[in-house]
Each structure stands twice: as structure tokens, then as C-alpha cells.
Design an enzyme around this catalytic site. Structure first.
Site, PDB file in Angstrom:
ATOM      1  N   GLU A   1       0.854  -1.201   0.000  1.00  0.00           N
ATOM      2  CA  GLU A   1       0.000   0.000   0.000  1.00  0.00           C
ATOM      3  C   GLU A   1       0.876   1.232   0.000  1.00  0.00           C
ATOM      4  O   GLU A   1       2.054   1.176   0.374  1.00  0.00           O
ATOM      5  CB  GLU A   1      -0.954  -0.015   1.209  1.00  0.00           C
ATOM      6  CG  GLU A   1      -0.284   0.061   2.588  1.00  0.00           C
ATOM      7  CD  GLU A   1      -0.060   1.476   3.103  1.00  0.00           C
ATOM      8  OE1 GLU A   1      -0.660   2.427   2.585  1.00  0.00           O
ATOM      9  OE2 GLU A   1       0.755   1.624   4.045  1.00  0.00           O
TER      10      GLU A   1
ATOM     11  N   ARG B   1      -5.549  -0.578   3.933  1.00  0.00           N
ATOM     12  CA  ARG B   1      -5.213  -0.225   2.534  1.00  0.00           C
ATOM     13  C   ARG B   1      -4.527  -1.369   1.791  1.00  0.00           C
ATOM     14  O   ARG B   1      -4.353  -1.287   0.576  1.00  0.00           O
ATOM     15  CB  ARG B   1      -4.330   1.042   2.503  1.00  0.00           C
ATOM     16  CG  ARG B   1      -5.043   2.318   2.904  1.00  0.00           C
ATOM     17  CD  ARG B   1      -4.160   3.541   2.686  1.00  0.00           C
ATOM     18  NE  ARG B   1      -2.930   3.508   3.435  1.00  0.00           N
ATOM     19  CZ  ARG B   1      -2.774   3.945   4.703  1.00  0.00           C
ATOM     20  NH1 ARG B   1      -3.807   4.466   5.338  1.00  0.00           N
ATOM     21  NH2 ARG B   1      -1.609   3.868   5.305  1.00  0.00           N
TER      22      ARG B   1
ATOM     23  N   SER C   1       9.410   5.238   4.269  1.00  0.00           N
ATOM     24  CA  SER C   1       8.599   6.372   4.716  1.00  0.00           C
ATOM     25  C   SER C   1       9.349   7.660   4.393  1.00  0.00           C
ATOM     26  O   SER C   1      10.406   7.929   4.972  1.00  0.00           O
ATOM     27  CB  SER C   1       8.354   6.237   6.224  1.00  0.00           C
ATOM     28  OG  SER C   1       7.850   7.429   6.743  1.00  0.00           O
TER      29      SER C   1
ATOM     30  N   HIS D   1       7.718   6.942  17.765  1.00  0.00           N
ATOM     31  CA  HIS D   1       6.883   7.382  16.632  1.00  0.00           C
ATOM     32  C   HIS D   1       5.874   8.419  17.098  1.00  0.00           C
ATOM     33  O   HIS D   1       5.591   9.382  16.382  1.00  0.00           O
ATOM     34  CB  HIS D   1       6.168   6.230  15.911  1.00  0.00           C
ATOM     35  CG  HIS D   1       5.403   6.714  14.686  1.00  0.00           C
ATOM     36  ND1 HIS D   1       4.038   6.867  14.674  1.00  0.00           N
ATOM     37  CD2 HIS D   1       5.834   7.136  13.461  1.00  0.00           C
ATOM     38  CE1 HIS D   1       3.663   7.332  13.480  1.00  0.00           C
ATOM     39  NE2 HIS D   1       4.727   7.514  12.723  1.00  0.00           N
TER      40      HIS D   1
ATOM     41  N   PHE E   1       4.979  16.693  14.339  1.00  0.00           N
ATOM     42  CA  PHE E   1       4.440  17.102  13.042  1.00  0.00           C
ATOM     43  C   PHE E   1       3.191  17.972  13.245  1.00  0.00           C
ATOM     44  O   PHE E   1       3.044  19.031  12.625  1.00  0.00           O
ATOM     45  CB  PHE E   1       4.115  15.860  12.203  1.00  0.00           C
ATOM     46  CG  PHE E   1       3.370  16.178  10.940  1.00  0.00           C
ATOM     47  CD1 PHE E   1       3.993  16.891   9.912  1.00  0.00           C
ATOM     48  CD2 PHE E   1       2.053  15.788  10.768  1.00  0.00           C
ATOM     49  CE1 PHE E   1       3.309  17.203   8.744  1.00  0.00           C
ATOM     50  CE2 PHE E   1       1.364  16.094   9.607  1.00  0.00           C
ATOM     51  CZ  PHE E   1       1.994  16.802   8.593  1.00  0.00           C
TER      52      PHE E   1
ATOM     53  N   HIS F   1       4.514   7.256   2.100  1.00  0.00           N
ATOM     54  CA  HIS F   1       5.173   5.982   2.399  1.00  0.00           C
ATOM     55  C   HIS F   1       4.666   4.872   1.492  1.00  0.00           C
ATOM     56  O   HIS F   1       3.627   4.998   0.838  1.00  0.00           O
ATOM     57  CB  HIS F   1       5.056   5.610   3.887  1.00  0.00           C
ATOM     58  CG  HIS F   1       3.729   5.070   4.329  1.00  0.00           C
ATOM     59  ND1 HIS F   1       3.210   5.290   5.580  1.00  0.00           N
ATOM     60  CD2 HIS F   1       2.801   4.292   3.706  1.00  0.00           C
ATOM     61  CE1 HIS F   1       2.059   4.671   5.713  1.00  0.00           C
ATOM     62  NE2 HIS F   1       1.784   4.065   4.578  1.00  0.00           N
TER      63      HIS F   1
END
Ligand code: HEM
Length: 339
Positions: A127, A161, A206, A286, A293, A310
Site C-alpha cells: 500500500e 489499505r 517512509s 513514533h 508534526f 510511504h
């Protein structure tokens, strides 16, 4: 068919896109070629040999270059190339001068170590996710982006996905525990070694593309987000047992001639998709990247030219070829699987 984890009535707060492939695409080949030498040592012939034959007859549909220093303090030069079928890759490999150079006996006794990790993966087993309509990597071989994807912005979106989650009712269970191969330097240097991967190793590339950011956004990214990215990738690289991460390399992308491209990516292989999910959803390293972010989004009042993307692949034993020539024992999968 198993149900997706997509919450009922879910509408993601921001748009994102994924790639779709026509039925004619049976598999994509993701090829990583690398060369390593002690940081500061003179480069060998790898870059010039591959640079000279990567484009031309049977060339890949998409190719890029990158560089990083590994935990053993070796500089690695890497080419990443994508072919639209196994036949296309094999036609290139059969006919390129690079493959004759690579296969020659001399390669095991020179200054640089060489590695290649080549994966052929059906579209149903990988994906992609993009924060903007700018395809790169395997997405550069797909259809143009269509409508934004609903399956994102909740934990579990990645698994939803991957088409075989529902099409084949596959949960991509790991095939056994991995213990260190513990090769000595003598067992790995001056050798040409192939290792077989077990089924269902999960690989993520990523990417962070800051090439379009203005100076102010770039400096916010460098101050607020990048330190967490560096720390997260170092955690994965250095804590394989706790994280289930077999190999993690944070690379700077360069153009084919070696000029810095203002892009980076983490390339990390996990024992299974569940290990990657667990790190992304729960591990402080993470979560720190993730939260930094959103801090940056807030600071910039939502105005971002930073592009995130990614691709996540579920590998299978049959479709993987990993070869290490004159490499140190901590290189990629050589660290885990005995020849
Ligand atoms: C998901 C941020 C780097 C692994 C996400 C999401 C965000 C995010 C916002 C949610 C995406 C969505 O579903 O819409 C970031 C930022 C990064 C970064 C800002 C770097 C600057 C990485 C790296 C890895 C990684 C290097 C792995 C090596 C994941 C995974 C998910 C995810 C696996 C999906 C989890 C799931 O859907 O279950 N990240 N990330 N991220 N991230 Fe990161």
C-alpha cells in the site's frame, strides 16, 4: 471477508492519496542496490558502474539514489529502482553490464562491500499513502491519483489499505522468531552470501520531501520534527528485539549524480506488519514524531509544502533475493539469517 478497521462513517480531517494499479500489473519490482565502505574511505567502482548502466535498455520505470551512514560507521551509497514486472527487471539484469561487473569474482576482495535486496511484490500485498498528489517510488508506476482515500488518519489504516487483508483474508502473520545470525567478520567479509527471507517480513519506506519548502518552513521542520525522526530511526536500528525491527536505515536522497535532493526516508524491515503497527501506534519514538508534526502544522497555521509519503510491502520468501558481497556482518538481513 474480514471487516476493515475503518470506523463507521469515517471522514478523514485532511485528504491523502493512494496508488491504484491496472489489472495488467501483476507485480512491481522494488530493487535496492548498495555499496558500503568505512566512513571517510575512498569510494570503489559501484556508483560509476551502476550509474552507467541503470538507464538504457530495459531501464527501470523509476530510479533514485540515496546515502547514509550505518551503525557500524560505514557510508552506504544506494540506488533504488522500480520495474513494472519481474520480466522487465530480469531483462535488465540479464543484459546490463552492471550484472557482469557485480558477478565477477574480484568483487569479494575489494575495498567496498556490495549488497542488493530485490523484492517482487503483487499490488495486493502493498500500500502507499501520500499527503499530496506528487507520486514517487512505486506510485510513479501506478494510475494517476484519483479521489482522496478514506482509509487513513486512524491506527489500522495501513492494514486496511493492503488489498489482501480483505481479498485473501490474510493477517500476514510472522513466520517464526528471528535470532541473530551472529556471523563473524571472517564469515561475512570476502564472501558472496545469499540469505533466504521467511514469509511476511514487512518493509516500509517512509519519505519526507522538503524540496518545496521555503526557508522558514524548512527551518521549522529541522528544529521541530527532524530531531524526533532521527531519534525514532536510531531507536529502531538499535533495538531490534524490543521493536521487531530487523533493519532500519535513515537515508538522504540525492539525484543520480549525487547532489542532495532535500528529501529523506526511513527504510525499515519488521518481522511482521503487526510489529510495525505496534511501533507506529504505541511507541514513544513514533508518537514523538507524529506529535511534533502536528505541532509544526499548528505553528504554520496549516500552510505546509512539506510532502510526506510511504509505501509498505509484505514480502514473501519466493519473491525476495538478498545478496551480500564482502559486507560487514551487520548489513541488512545478513545480521539475522544464516546463508
Ligand atoms: C502513520 C507522521 C515517519 C511509520 C503516520 C501518520 C502521520 C505520521 C501523521 C498518520 C497518517 C494517516 O493515516 O493519515 C509521520 C511523520 C514522519 C513519520 C511526520 C516523519 C517526519 C515515519 C517513519 C515510519 C513511520 C519513518 C516508519 C519507519 C508509520 C506507520 C503509520 C504512520 C506504519 C501508519 C499506521 C497505521 O495506519 O496503522 N505517521 N511519520 N512514520 N507512520 Fe509515521
Amino acid at each position: 471477508m474480514p471487516k476493515k478497521q475503518l470506523p463507521d462513517g469515517w471522514e478523514p480531517p485532511v485528504p491523502a492519496w493512494q496508488t491504484e494499479y491496472p489489472e495488467s500489473v501483476r507485480e512491481i519490482v522494488f530493487a535496492y542496490f548498495g555499496a558500503q565502505r568505512p566512513e571517510g574511505a575512498k569510494p570503489g567502482e559501484f556508483v560509476s558502474q551502476l550509474r552507467a548502466s541503470i538507464l538504457g535498455n530495459h531501464e527501470p520505470s523509476f530510479v533514485t539514489r540515496a546515502t547514509y551512514v550505518d551503525a557500524t560507521n560505514f557510508r552506504n551509497d544506494v540506488f533504488i529502482a522500480y520495474w513494472p514486472s519481474l520480466e522487465a527487471y530480469e531483462a535488465w539484469w540479464r543484459t546490463s553490464e552492471f550484472s557482469s561487473w557485480w558477478s565477477a569474482d574480484n568483487r569479494v576482495s575489494e575495498g567496498e562491500g556490495l549488497w542488493r535486496e530485490i523484492y517482487s511484490v503483487r499490488p495486493q500485498r502493498f500500500e502507499t499513502l501520500f499527503s499530496s498528489r506528487n507520486p514517487t517510488g512505486a506510485a510513479a508506476l501506478g494510475c494517476p491519483f484519483g479521489e482522496p482515500v478514506r482509509e487513513h488518519n486512524y491506527w489500522g489504516g495501513m492494514r486496511d489499505r493492503i488489498a489482501d487483508t480483505t481479498l485473501a483474508n490474510d493477517s500476514f502473520e510472522p513466520s517464526g522468531e528471528h535470532t541473530s545470525a551472529s556471523l563473524s567478520v571472517e564469515e561475512s567479509r570476502r564472501q558472496r552470501i545469499r540469505v533466504d527471507l521467511p514469509d511476511n517480513i514487512c518493509l516500509i519506506r517512509s519519505g519526507q520531501d522538503f524540496s518545496q519548502c521555503g526557508a522558514q518552513e524548512r527551518s521549522t521542520y529541522e528544529d521541530v520534527v527532524r530531531p524526533h525522526l532521527t531519534a525514532g530511526m536510531a531507536f529502531l536500528r538499535d533495538n531490534p528485539i524490543e521493536s521487531g525491527c530487523l533493519s532500519c536505515r535513515l537515508m538522504d536522497e540525492v539525484d543520480l549524480d549525487g547532489q542532495f535532493a532535500a528529501k529523506s526516508f526511513g527504510l525499515a524491515a519488521f518481522s511482521s506488519l503487526a510489529h510495525l503497527e505496534s511501533w507506529a501506534k504505541s511507541h514513544p519514538s513514533h508518537l514523538a514524531i507524529f506529535e511534533s508534526f502536528f505541532r509544526m502544522v499548528e505553528m504554520r497555521e496549516g500552510k505546509l509544502d512539506l510532502r510526506l509519503w510511504h509505501e509498505v510491502l509484505i514480502l514473501d520468501a519466493q519473491g525476495s533475493l538478498c545478496e551480500y558481497v564482502n559486507c560487514h556482518p551487520n548489513t541488512g538481513f545478513l545480521r539475522w539469517f544464516r546463508p
